[in-house]
Write an enzyme that holds these catalytic residues in place. Structure first.
Site, PDB file in Angstrom:
ATOM      1  N   ASN A  14       0.864  -1.183   0.000  1.00 56.94           N
ATOM      2  CA  ASN A  14       0.000   0.000   0.000  1.00 56.94           C
ATOM      3  C   ASN A  14       0.903   1.235   0.000  1.00 56.94           C
ATOM      4  O   ASN A  14       1.490   1.566   1.019  1.00 56.94           O
ATOM      5  CB  ASN A  14      -0.895  -0.029   1.253  1.00 56.94           C
ATOM      6  CG  ASN A  14      -1.676   1.258   1.435  1.00 56.94           C
ATOM      7  OD1 ASN A  14      -1.793   2.065   0.507  1.00 56.94           O
ATOM      8  ND2 ASN A  14      -2.200   1.461   2.636  1.00 56.94           N
ATOM      9  N   LYS A  16       0.101   4.271  -0.302  1.00 59.07           N
ATOM     10  CA  LYS A  16      -0.540   5.478   0.260  1.00 59.07           C
ATOM     11  C   LYS A  16      -0.329   6.654  -0.699  1.00 59.07           C
ATOM     12  O   LYS A  16      -0.229   6.444  -1.900  1.00 59.07           O
ATOM     13  CB  LYS A  16      -0.010   5.753   1.677  1.00 59.07           C
ATOM     14  CG  LYS A  16      -0.063   4.492   2.552  1.00 59.07           C
ATOM     15  CD  LYS A  16       0.142   4.767   4.000  1.00 59.07           C
ATOM     16  CE  LYS A  16       0.062   3.452   4.762  1.00 59.07           C
ATOM     17  NZ  LYS A  16       0.052   3.616   6.195  1.00 59.07           N
ATOM     18  N   HIS A 104      -9.525   1.530   4.886  1.00 60.36           N
ATOM     19  CA  HIS A 104      -8.238   1.660   5.575  1.00 60.36           C
ATOM     20  C   HIS A 104      -8.428   2.597   6.772  1.00 60.36           C
ATOM     21  O   HIS A 104      -9.213   3.549   6.698  1.00 60.36           O
ATOM     22  CB  HIS A 104      -7.182   2.219   4.609  1.00 60.36           C
ATOM     23  CG  HIS A 104      -5.804   2.173   5.184  1.00 60.36           C
ATOM     24  ND1 HIS A 104      -5.351   3.109   6.085  1.00 60.36           N
ATOM     25  CD2 HIS A 104      -4.790   1.284   5.013  1.00 60.36           C
ATOM     26  CE1 HIS A 104      -4.111   2.797   6.431  1.00 60.36           C
ATOM     27  NE2 HIS A 104      -3.750   1.703   5.801  1.00 60.36           N
ATOM     28  N   GLU A 106      -6.765   4.970   7.855  1.00 59.92           N
ATOM     29  CA  GLU A 106      -6.551   6.391   7.555  1.00 59.92           C
ATOM     30  C   GLU A 106      -7.807   6.995   6.927  1.00 59.92           C
ATOM     31  O   GLU A 106      -8.134   8.151   7.156  1.00 59.92           O
ATOM     32  CB  GLU A 106      -5.321   6.550   6.641  1.00 59.92           C
ATOM     33  CG  GLU A 106      -4.035   6.331   7.424  1.00 59.92           C
ATOM     34  CD  GLU A 106      -2.876   5.781   6.622  1.00 59.92           C
ATOM     35  OE1 GLU A 106      -2.886   5.877   5.379  1.00 59.92           O
ATOM     36  OE2 GLU A 106      -1.940   5.238   7.247  1.00 59.92           O
ATOM     37  N   GLU A 176      -5.381  -4.491  10.911  1.00 62.71           N
ATOM     38  CA  GLU A 176      -4.342  -3.469  11.033  1.00 62.71           C
ATOM     39  C   GLU A 176      -4.558  -2.656  12.309  1.00 62.71           C
ATOM     40  O   GLU A 176      -5.338  -1.689  12.316  1.00 62.71           O
ATOM     41  CB  GLU A 176      -4.376  -2.523   9.835  1.00 62.71           C
ATOM     42  CG  GLU A 176      -4.080  -3.199   8.521  1.00 62.71           C
ATOM     43  CD  GLU A 176      -3.421  -2.228   7.553  1.00 62.71           C
ATOM     44  OE1 GLU A 176      -2.320  -2.532   7.097  1.00 62.71           O
ATOM     45  OE2 GLU A 176      -3.995  -1.162   7.289  1.00 62.71           O
ATOM     46  N   GLY A 182       2.587   2.680  10.634  1.00 59.53           N
ATOM     47  CA  GLY A 182       3.542   3.764  10.409  1.00 59.53           C
ATOM     48  C   GLY A 182       4.283   4.198  11.663  1.00 59.53           C
ATOM     49  O   GLY A 182       4.953   5.223  11.674  1.00 59.53           O
ATOM     50  N   SER A 222       3.533  -1.833  10.321  1.00 54.84           N
ATOM     51  CA  SER A 222       4.998  -1.884  10.462  1.00 54.84           C
ATOM     52  C   SER A 222       5.594  -3.250  10.114  1.00 54.84           C
ATOM     53  O   SER A 222       6.541  -3.705  10.770  1.00 54.84           O
ATOM     54  CB  SER A 222       5.416  -1.435  11.869  1.00 54.84           C
ATOM     55  OG  SER A 222       4.987  -0.103  12.104  1.00 54.84           O
ATOM     56  N   GLY A 244       4.848   1.547   4.681  1.00 51.99           N
ATOM     57  CA  GLY A 244       6.172   2.168   4.520  1.00 51.99           C
ATOM     58  C   GLY A 244       7.198   1.285   3.828  1.00 51.99           C
ATOM     59  O   GLY A 244       7.891   1.733   2.895  1.00 51.99           O
TER      60      GLY A 244
END
Ligand code: PGA
Length: 263
Positions: A14, A16, A104, A106, A176, A182, A222, A244
């Site tokens: 992902n 992002k 997600h 976010e 998640e 992150g 992570s 990430g």
């Protein structure tokens, strides 16, 4: 056959809101040298670039016959209409997108997506022949209050409301934990397994056992090359959703190649 062996592992990157379409092409080209045919025999790999990169990545995947599967990060639940700035599921299907991340954290936190909104998106993705990756996860406060399982299984029921057993069998649910996204903090492999097991149990109770045995469950938060093998050891963990670390092709390739490093 039942259990983990029937479910193909799925590693999803992902990206992002990172990487323009030029950068996307470079990363996918680099990945195509690093990830071998043998790796793809063991693991499905989906890449989720921003919308503006999708056409470029699709063209590259098709021209070079790469085995990366194209994914998106979101969609709107309506097929068309007055929704300025939104992207409809059929547009994604037309671009060869196969997986769409829905809900997600976010998007839930920053863009107000509720379980009802996520459920509508999941429906749109399925109608257009794609596979939703439905994200669920608890906050740090919920975790500290001992509400993790209640929160996560509630999100599973809410986000998959109205779906048939056949549909649920084919989707992906990504656990998640929000506090692990992150942040460099990762749920322990045991925690990831415990929550994924609870998600599978919820699916078995709400639909049926065969369905629950087919649904693929990912862990995200992570994930790195150094922790994936341990996470994938969990009998209910069928893959990972990587943020990430998916932006670094060397690291992401090592994540994809986790079977080689597994104990
Ligand atoms: P992270 O993100 O790997 O950077 O923690 C995971 C995700 O948000 O999907």
């Amino acid at each position: 056959m039942s259990g983990k062996s029937q479910r193909r592992p799925l590693v999803s990157g992902n990206w992002k809101m990172n990487l323009n379409h030029y950068e996307a092409i470079q990363i996918v080209q680099k990945l195509s040298y690093l990830v071998s045919k043998d790796d793809f025999e063991q693991v499905d790999v989906s890449l989720h670039p921003p919308f503006t990169d999708l056409r470029s990545v699709q063209t590259l995947i098709e021209a070079d016959e790469l085995r990366f599967v194209l994914g998106a990060q979101n969609c709107h639940h309506e097929n068309s209409g007055a929704f300025t700035g939104e992207v409809a599921a059929p547009f994604l299907a037309k671009l060869g997108v196969r997986y769409v991340i829905c809900g997600h954290s976010e998007r839930r936190q920053m863009f107000g997506e509720t379980d009802d909104v996520v459920a509508a998106k999941v429906g749109a993705v399925l109608v257009h022949g794609m596979t939703p990756i439905v994200c669920v996860g608890e906050t740090q406060d919920e975790r500290e209050a001992g509400q993790t399982l209640e929160r996560v299984t509630g999100q599973v029921r809410g986000s998959l409301a109205g779906r048939t057993a056949d549909q649920v069998a084919g989707i992906v649910v990504a656990y998640e934990p929000i506090w692990a996204i992150g942040t460099g903090l990762t749920a322990t492999a045991d925690d990831a397994q415990t929550v994924c097991q609870a998600i599978r149990r919820t699916i078995a109770e709400t639909w049926n056992d065969d369905t629950a045995q087919s649904t693929r469950l990912q862990y995200g938060g992570s994930v790195k090359a150094g922790n994936i093998a341990e996470i994938m050891d969990g009998s209910d963990v069928d893959g990972v959703l990587v943020g990430g670390a998916s932006l670094d092709p060397d690291e992401f390739a090592r994540i994809v190649q986790y079977p080689q490093h597994s104990r």
